[in-house]
Design a protein around this motif. Sequence first.
Motif, short mmCIF file in Angstrom:
data_model
loop_
_atom_site.label_atom_id
_atom_site.label_comp_id
_atom_site.label_asym_id
_atom_site.label_seq_id
_atom_site.Cartn_x
_atom_site.Cartn_y
_atom_site.Cartn_z
N HIS A 50 -40.41 72.95 -8.53
CA HIS A 50 -40.53 71.89 -9.52
C HIS A 50 -39.18 71.61 -10.18
N VAL A 51 -38.90 70.35 -10.50
CA VAL A 51 -37.61 69.97 -11.09
C VAL A 51 -37.33 70.80 -12.35
N PRO A 52 -36.25 71.61 -12.33
CA PRO A 52 -35.94 72.44 -13.51
C PRO A 52 -34.93 71.75 -14.44
N GLU A 53 -34.63 72.38 -15.57
CA GLU A 53 -33.51 71.93 -16.42
C GLU A 53 -32.21 72.17 -15.66
N MET A 54 -31.26 71.25 -15.76
CA MET A 54 -29.96 71.47 -15.10
C MET A 54 -28.87 70.66 -15.78
N ASP A 55 -27.61 71.14 -15.60
CA ASP A 55 -26.48 70.40 -16.17
C ASP A 55 -26.22 69.13 -15.38
N VAL A 56 -26.12 69.29 -14.07
CA VAL A 56 -25.80 68.14 -13.21
C VAL A 56 -26.89 67.98 -12.16
N CYS A 57 -27.48 66.80 -12.10
CA CYS A 57 -28.46 66.54 -11.05
C CYS A 57 -27.89 65.51 -10.08
N LEU A 58 -27.72 65.93 -8.83
CA LEU A 58 -27.30 65.02 -7.78
C LEU A 58 -28.57 64.41 -7.18
N VAL A 59 -28.71 63.11 -7.26
CA VAL A 59 -29.89 62.49 -6.67
C VAL A 59 -29.51 61.86 -5.34
N GLU A 60 -30.17 62.30 -4.28
CA GLU A 60 -29.95 61.72 -2.96
C GLU A 60 -31.08 60.76 -2.63
N LYS A 75 -37.74 60.42 -12.93
CA LYS A 75 -37.75 60.34 -14.39
C LYS A 75 -37.65 61.74 -15.01
N GLU A 76 -38.30 62.69 -14.37
CA GLU A 76 -38.24 64.05 -14.87
C GLU A 76 -36.82 64.62 -14.75
N ALA A 77 -36.16 64.30 -13.62
CA ALA A 77 -34.78 64.77 -13.41
C ALA A 77 -33.86 64.16 -14.47
N ARG A 78 -34.09 62.91 -14.80
CA ARG A 78 -33.29 62.27 -15.85
C ARG A 78 -33.47 62.99 -17.18
N GLU A 79 -34.72 63.29 -17.47
CA GLU A 79 -35.05 63.95 -18.73
C GLU A 79 -34.42 65.34 -18.81
N LYS A 80 -34.40 66.04 -17.68
CA LYS A 80 -34.02 67.46 -17.70
C LYS A 80 -32.55 67.72 -17.33
N SER A 81 -31.75 66.67 -17.08
CA SER A 81 -30.35 66.93 -16.71
C SER A 81 -29.40 66.27 -17.72
N LYS A 82 -28.23 66.93 -17.89
CA LYS A 82 -27.23 66.37 -18.80
C LYS A 82 -26.49 65.21 -18.13
N VAL A 83 -26.17 65.40 -16.85
CA VAL A 83 -25.44 64.37 -16.10
C VAL A 83 -26.24 64.03 -14.85
N LEU A 84 -26.63 62.79 -14.72
CA LEU A 84 -27.38 62.38 -13.53
C LEU A 84 -26.45 61.58 -12.61
N VAL A 85 -26.30 62.07 -11.39
CA VAL A 85 -25.36 61.48 -10.44
C VAL A 85 -26.13 60.78 -9.32
N ALA A 86 -25.77 59.51 -9.06
CA ALA A 86 -26.28 58.85 -7.85
C ALA A 86 -25.40 59.33 -6.72
N TYR A 87 -25.92 60.24 -5.92
CA TYR A 87 -25.14 60.94 -4.90
C TYR A 87 -25.35 60.27 -3.54
N GLY A 88 -24.37 59.47 -3.14
CA GLY A 88 -24.45 58.79 -1.85
C GLY A 88 -24.88 57.34 -1.99
N GLY A 89 -24.66 56.60 -0.90
CA GLY A 89 -24.90 55.16 -0.91
C GLY A 89 -26.33 54.75 -1.25
#
Lengths: 253, 295
Positions: A50-60, A75-89
Motif C-alpha cells: 500500500h502507498v506509504p508516506e515518503m519524501d519523494v514519490c516518482l510516478v511512472e 491522489k494518495e501518493a500526492r497526499e503522502k509525499s513531500k515531492v511528487l515527481v512526474a517520472y518519464g514522458g
Amino acid sequence: MAEKITIGELHLSGCTGCLVTLADNYEGLFKLLDDYADLVYALTLVDVRHVPEMDVCLVEGSCCLNDKISVEELKEAREKSKVLVAYGGCAAYGNITRFARGGQWNQPGHEAYVPISEVVDVDLYIPSCPPCPQQVRNVAVMAYLLLKGNDEQKNLATAYLTPLMQLAQRGNEACGCDLMYDVINQGLCMGCGTCAGTCPVRAVTMEYGKPNVNRDLCIKCGACYSQCPRSWFNFDVMNNYEGIMDAIKGAMQ
Amino acid sequence: MDVLGNYKSVISARSTDKDITKQSQDGGIITTLFAYALEEGIIDGAIVAGPSEEPWKPEPVVATTKAELLAAAGTRYTISPNLYLIKEATRSYGLDRVGIVGTPCQMQAVRKAQLYPIGMRDVDDKIALALGIFCMENLSYQALEAIVEDHCNQKMESVKKMDIGKGKFTVYTERGAVSQMPLKLIHKYVQPGCNVCLDYVANLADISSGSVGSPDGWSTVFVRSMKGNAVWDGAIAAGCFETKPMDQVKPGLDLVTKLATEKITKNQKNVDARKTFGLKADGTPKGLRNPYETP
C-alpha cells in the motif's frame, strides 16, 4: 552520514521502462540506496502493498481516468509525499498513451489516459522516454541535499531543481512541435542539433541547420524541448558545471 | 562572470604540424588538439564539422583518424549541428571517450546535456574533450549562399577559403580571385537565435580558441577546465604547438575583451527588449519567451 530520504515509485499506466531506468544506474543504485535514499515503495523491488508516506514519490505512467484504483492511488501518493515527481514522458506529458482511444484488451473500457497533472499537483518533471538513469540519479542526489543538506547544499539543490520544477508549471502537453512553437517561432533556435541528438525515436533530423520533426514518429515524450539549450538555460548552475559534476561523481563513489 | 568566462590561462599559439596548418583556418588549434588526443587515447573519436554533398555545407561526422580530422579542418560560416551525434557517438559508434567541437551555444548544450541528461542516456561521463570556437554570430546555409554568390559574385563550389576579419567577409577562390564585402551588410543574414547569445569565447568549453587577439596564422587559446588544462599541458609537452605569451602579441587580449563586451552588451539588450516586445490590452508590455528565466 545523515539520515536518508525515502523514495517510492508509483506505477500507473506505463511500460515499466522508467522503473528499469532507475535500476539502469547499476552499482550507482546500490550507492543511492546505501547512503542517500531508502526505497520504500516500488513494483517488484519492494514488498509493500500500500502507498506509504515518503519524501519523494516518482510516478511512472499516465493516469487512466476509467481506472478507479489508479486515480485513488495517485491522489494518495500526492497526499503522502513531500515531492511528487512526474517520472518519464507518460506521467509528465502522456507520451505514447496520448494515442490511446480504448478498445484494447483486456480493458476495452479504459480509454481516457491523462498526464498525472490533470489529476494532482506535480512538483517536478523528468521528461523523456525512457528517462535517463543519470537524470533520475541527479534528481535523487539533489533531493537528498535539499532535504538533508546544509544551507549551501540546499541552495545548490534548489538552483539545480528549479528548471525541472518550472517544467512542471509549464504544462502537460509536449510534442516535437514545441521546437517550432517555443524555439524557432520565438526566434531562439541556433541549430546546435541537441533536439535531434536527444530524440529517442529519431523523429527529429537537422535540415539546413534547423530541426525538422516527423510528427508521425513523435511520441510526445518532451525530451527534445527540455534538452534544448534554448528552452531554458540557467547560468547560475551551468557556469559551475565542473564543480557540480565533481560533487555528484564524488557522492556516487 | 567576466565576459571571457573562467580560464586558467590564455596563450597565443600555432600548430607545429604543417599538414594541419595547410588546411586550418588560423593556428590549427582544434585539429591539432584532437589529433593529439586521438593519438594519446584521451578520446576515441571526435564529433567535427565534416564535408557534405553540398559545397561549404558542414555535416557532423565522428572522426577517428587524422585524415578525417583534416577533412573537417577550417571554418565554415554556417552551423554544423554537432550535438546531433553526441548520443549516437556513444552508441552505434561505441565511443567511451568523446571529443566534440562547437560554437559557444553548442558548448552550453554539451554542459546542459551533462548536468541535465534528460534524453541523453549514458552520455554525461563520456565527454572527454569539449573544444569551443569563438563565435560572434552564425548564418544559415542559404544566407551563406546569398553572401558568397550574390554579394561576392563567386560560385560556392569554386571557393577555397572564407574568412572574416578587419571588418570584411572575404572569399578566396581556387583560381586565385579574392572577393570581399563589408561585414556590416551581413547582419541582416544572421540567424535570429544568435541575437540572444551571451557568450563569445565559448566560456563552457574545456579549451576554446579563435583567431581574434592573435597575429595572422596564430590563434588565441583559453584553457578553462581541469580536463582542458591536462590536455593542453600534454600537447605542449609533446611539442604540438609554438606559443607566445598573450601580452606579447598584437592585437592582444584587449581586442578579445572588447569584442566579447560588445557582443554580450548588444545581445543582453536584445534579451531585455524581448520582455517588452508586445502590448497587452491594459497597455502594459507583453513579452516574448526568455530562455534564461524559465522554460
